[in-house]
Design a protein around this motif. Structure first.
Motif, PDB file in Angstrom:
ATOM      1  N   ALA A 226       0.983  -1.187   0.029  1.00 21.47           N
ATOM      2  CA  ALA A 226       0.178  -0.080   0.101  1.00 21.47           C
ATOM      3  C   ALA A 226       0.802   1.380  -0.165  1.00 21.47           C
ATOM      4  CB  ALA A 226      -1.038   0.152   1.107  1.00 21.47           C
ATOM      5  N   ALA A 227       1.785   1.194  -1.039  1.00 20.49           N
ATOM      6  CA  ALA A 227       2.612   2.573  -1.202  1.00 20.49           C
ATOM      7  C   ALA A 227       1.793   3.718  -1.528  1.00 20.49           C
ATOM      8  CB  ALA A 227       3.848   2.535  -1.861  1.00 20.49           C
ATOM      9  N   THR A 228       1.832   4.846  -0.921  1.00 17.36           N
ATOM     10  CA  THR A 228       1.285   6.156  -1.245  1.00 17.36           C
ATOM     11  C   THR A 228       2.560   7.158  -1.521  1.00 17.36           C
ATOM     12  OG1 THR A 228       1.189   7.041   1.206  1.00 17.36           O
ATOM     13  CG2 THR A 228      -0.502   5.660   0.562  1.00 17.36           C
ATOM     14  N   SER A 229       2.147   8.374  -1.737  1.00 19.43           N
ATOM     15  CA  SER A 229       3.070   9.453  -1.975  1.00 19.43           C
ATOM     16  C   SER A 229       3.612   9.789  -0.711  1.00 19.43           C
ATOM     17  CB  SER A 229       2.240  10.721  -2.518  1.00 19.43           C
ATOM     18  OG  SER A 229       1.383  11.290  -1.815  1.00 19.43           O
TER      19      SER A 229
ATOM     20  N   THR B  77       2.868   0.729   4.014  1.00 24.33           N
ATOM     21  CA  THR B  77       2.486   0.037   5.029  1.00 24.33           C
ATOM     22  C   THR B  77       3.406  -1.155   5.216  1.00 24.33           C
ATOM     23  OG1 THR B  77       0.053   0.442   4.968  1.00 24.33           O
ATOM     24  CG2 THR B  77       0.406  -1.409   6.187  1.00 24.33           C
ATOM     25  N   ILE B  78       3.800  -1.463   6.658  1.00 28.44           N
ATOM     26  CA  ILE B  78       4.560  -2.460   7.123  1.00 28.44           C
ATOM     27  C   ILE B  78       3.782  -3.418   7.647  1.00 28.44           C
ATOM     28  CG2 ILE B  78       6.649  -3.327   8.244  1.00 28.44           C
ATOM     29  CD1 ILE B  78       7.700  -0.502   8.250  1.00 28.44           C
ATOM     30  N   THR B  79       3.797  -4.646   7.270  1.00 24.27           N
ATOM     31  CA  THR B  79       2.980  -5.925   7.794  1.00 24.27           C
ATOM     32  C   THR B  79       4.103  -7.008   8.334  1.00 24.27           C
ATOM     33  OG1 THR B  79       2.514  -7.212   5.914  1.00 24.27           O
ATOM     34  CG2 THR B  79       1.043  -5.507   6.302  1.00 24.27           C
ATOM     35  N   ALA B  80       3.752  -7.558   9.352  1.00 26.53           N
ATOM     36  CA  ALA B  80       4.694  -8.482   9.910  1.00 26.53           C
ATOM     37  C   ALA B  80       3.670  -9.785  10.332  1.00 26.53           C
ATOM     38  CB  ALA B  80       5.355  -8.209  10.794  1.00 26.53           C
ATOM     39  N   THR B  81       4.064 -11.203  10.360  1.00 25.24           N
ATOM     40  CA  THR B  81       3.624 -11.972  10.982  1.00 25.24           C
ATOM     41  C   THR B  81       4.696 -12.864  11.713  1.00 25.24           C
ATOM     42  OG1 THR B  81       4.330 -13.617   9.306  1.00 25.24           O
ATOM     43  CG2 THR B  81       2.029 -12.734   9.035  1.00 25.24           C
TER      44      THR B  81
ATOM     45  N   GLY C 255       0.228  -8.289  12.437  1.00 22.44           N
ATOM     46  CA  GLY C 255       0.003  -6.886  12.530  1.00 22.44           C
ATOM     47  C   GLY C 255       0.559  -5.909  11.565  1.00 22.44           C
ATOM     48  N   SER C 256      -0.047  -4.741  11.647  1.00 28.43           N
ATOM     49  CA  SER C 256       0.667  -3.721  10.361  1.00 28.43           C
ATOM     50  C   SER C 256       0.561  -2.317  11.053  1.00 28.43           C
ATOM     51  CB  SER C 256      -0.070  -3.743   9.250  1.00 28.43           C
ATOM     52  OG  SER C 256      -1.716  -3.171   9.496  1.00 28.43           O
ATOM     53  N   VAL C 257       1.301  -1.626  10.326  1.00 27.74           N
ATOM     54  CA  VAL C 257       1.708  -0.003  10.580  1.00 27.74           C
ATOM     55  C   VAL C 257       1.686   0.615   9.279  1.00 27.74           C
ATOM     56  CG1 VAL C 257       4.197   0.031  10.831  1.00 27.74           C
ATOM     57  CG2 VAL C 257       2.811   1.651  12.050  1.00 27.74           C
ATOM     58  N   ALA C 258       0.958   1.879   9.393  1.00 25.00           N
ATOM     59  CA  ALA C 258       1.170   2.649   8.182  1.00 25.00           C
ATOM     60  C   ALA C 258       2.305   3.774   8.604  1.00 25.00           C
ATOM     61  CB  ALA C 258      -0.077   3.571   7.950  1.00 25.00           C
ATOM     62  N   VAL C 259       3.234   3.907   7.754  1.00 28.09           N
ATOM     63  CA  VAL C 259       4.498   4.641   7.825  1.00 28.09           C
ATOM     64  C   VAL C 259       4.127   5.830   7.009  1.00 28.09           C
ATOM     65  CG1 VAL C 259       6.680   4.970   7.535  1.00 28.09           C
ATOM     66  CG2 VAL C 259       5.900   2.667   8.430  1.00 28.09           C
ATOM     67  N   ARG C 260       4.086   7.014   7.517  1.00 32.09           N
ATOM     68  CA  ARG C 260       3.766   8.428   6.812  1.00 32.09           C
ATOM     69  C   ARG C 260       4.811   9.282   7.173  1.00 32.09           C
ATOM     70  NH1 ARG C 260       1.364   5.284   4.197  1.00 32.09           N
ATOM     71  NH2 ARG C 260      -0.895   4.789   4.301  1.00 32.09           N
TER      72      ARG C 260
ATOM     73  N   TRP D  92      13.526  -4.548   1.021  1.00 32.83           N
ATOM     74  CA  TRP D  92      14.460  -3.856   0.415  1.00 32.83           C
ATOM     75  C   TRP D  92      13.731  -3.002  -0.663  1.00 32.83           C
ATOM     76  CZ3 TRP D  92      18.763  -3.784   2.732  1.00 32.83           C
ATOM     77  CH2 TRP D  92      19.095  -4.962   3.501  1.00 32.83           C
ATOM     78  N   ASN D  93      14.188  -1.720  -0.764  1.00 32.51           N
ATOM     79  CA  ASN D  93      13.645  -0.893  -1.894  1.00 32.51           C
ATOM     80  C   ASN D  93      12.335  -0.640  -2.235  1.00 32.51           C
ATOM     81  OD1 ASN D  93      14.954   0.646  -3.821  1.00 32.51           O
ATOM     82  ND2 ASN D  93      14.830  -0.896  -5.478  1.00 32.51           N
ATOM     83  N   VAL D  94      11.492  -0.121  -0.976  1.00 35.09           N
ATOM     84  CA  VAL D  94      10.385   0.114  -1.320  1.00 35.09           C
ATOM     85  C   VAL D  94      10.031   1.619  -1.798  1.00 35.09           C
ATOM     86  CG1 VAL D  94       7.937   0.332   0.038  1.00 35.09           C
ATOM     87  CG2 VAL D  94       9.719  -1.442   0.703  1.00 35.09           C
ATOM     88  N   THR D  95       9.395   1.778  -2.891  1.00 34.92           N
ATOM     89  CA  THR D  95       9.330   3.188  -3.472  1.00 34.92           C
ATOM     90  C   THR D  95       8.020   3.975  -3.263  1.00 34.92           C
ATOM     91  OG1 THR D  95      10.688   2.674  -5.003  1.00 34.92           O
ATOM     92  CG2 THR D  95       9.475   4.436  -5.559  1.00 34.92           C
ATOM     93  N   THR D  96       8.038   5.290  -2.651  1.00 27.64           N
ATOM     94  CA  THR D  96       6.850   5.615  -2.472  1.00 27.64           C
ATOM     95  C   THR D  96       6.137   6.159  -3.887  1.00 27.64           C
ATOM     96  OG1 THR D  96       8.230   7.762  -1.714  1.00 27.64           O
ATOM     97  CG2 THR D  96       7.275   6.359  -0.053  1.00 27.64           C
ATOM     98  N   ALA D  97       5.116   6.752  -4.028  1.00 26.80           N
ATOM     99  CA  ALA D  97       4.435   6.942  -5.197  1.00 26.80           C
ATOM    100  C   ALA D  97       4.565   8.451  -5.562  1.00 26.80           C
ATOM    101  CB  ALA D  97       3.049   6.908  -5.245  1.00 26.80           C
TER     102      ALA D  97
END
Length: 191
Positions: free
Chosen positions: A39-42, A46-50, A120-125, A184-189
């Motif tokens: 769910a990359a935004t500008s 979101t980071i999810t983990a199990t 769980g997950s967290v939105a990184v903004r 690795w290498n998550v690109t924001t929009a």
């Protein structure tokens, strides 16, 4: 873990005041898990983990250096910094919870999490648009294994106070998975 409780009856020389001790055996198996980004935004993603155990996921997000560079150590992630103390663009923790996340021992140490594992997950903004980042995650279980005393005594007694202090301090340790889970290498929009 297995809990056993022993109760005295206040007969000298055991004790003048009845009390009970609860012994909890340690589950020293570290949790195993996986992490992903989505769910990359500008301004973030979101980071999810199990995890095989209920607990917390600690994370740091650092600027990507165009490839898989050396990840931070698990201690660096727990302390909220990137590799070699690099200041992260974002850091924090989030809860991992699931009906299958209460396993212990060998089940918790298995290579893959069950279908109903803790997650769980967290939105990184607040990240810049059109930029690349690496996210590093460490999973920690929710258990604290310690010798607990349930004392019905006066806390002004130095021995009783020392036991109460030791019990409170013992509540902090957790089993930490020494593996850093990296995305690795998550690109924001683009904005």
């Amino acid at each position: 873990g297995l809990g056993l409780t022993f109760v005295t009856h206040g007969e000298p020389p055991l004790s003048l005041t009845p009390f009970s001790w609860q012994f909890i055996t340690a589950d020293n198996a570290s949790p195993r898990g996986a992490a992903a980004a989505g769910a990359a935004t500008s301004d973030g993603f979101t980071i999810t983990a199990t995890s095989t155990k209920n607990g917390l996921a600690f994370f740091v997000v650092v600027a990507s250096e165009g490839g898989q560079t050396l990840p931070p150590s698990f201690l660096e992630v727990l302390h909220g910094v990137g590799a070699n103390g690099v200041e992260p663009k974002a850091m924090g923790s989030f809860v991992l919870n699931g009906t299958g996340g209460n396993v212990t021992g060998a089940s918790a140490a298995s290579a893959s999490a069950p279908a109903d594992a803790a997650n769980g997950s967290v939105a990184v903004r607040g990240l810049p648009s059109s930029s690349s980042f690496d996210a590093h995650v460490v999973v920690v279980d929710a258990g604290a294994y310690f010798l607990a005393a349930n004392l019905n005594a006066n806390l002004s007694d130095p021995d009783t106070e020392a036991v109460a202090r030791a019990v409170a301090e013992a509540a902090a340790p957790r089993n930490v998975n020494a593996t850093v889970l990296s995305v690795w290498n998550v690109t924001t929009a683009a904005a």
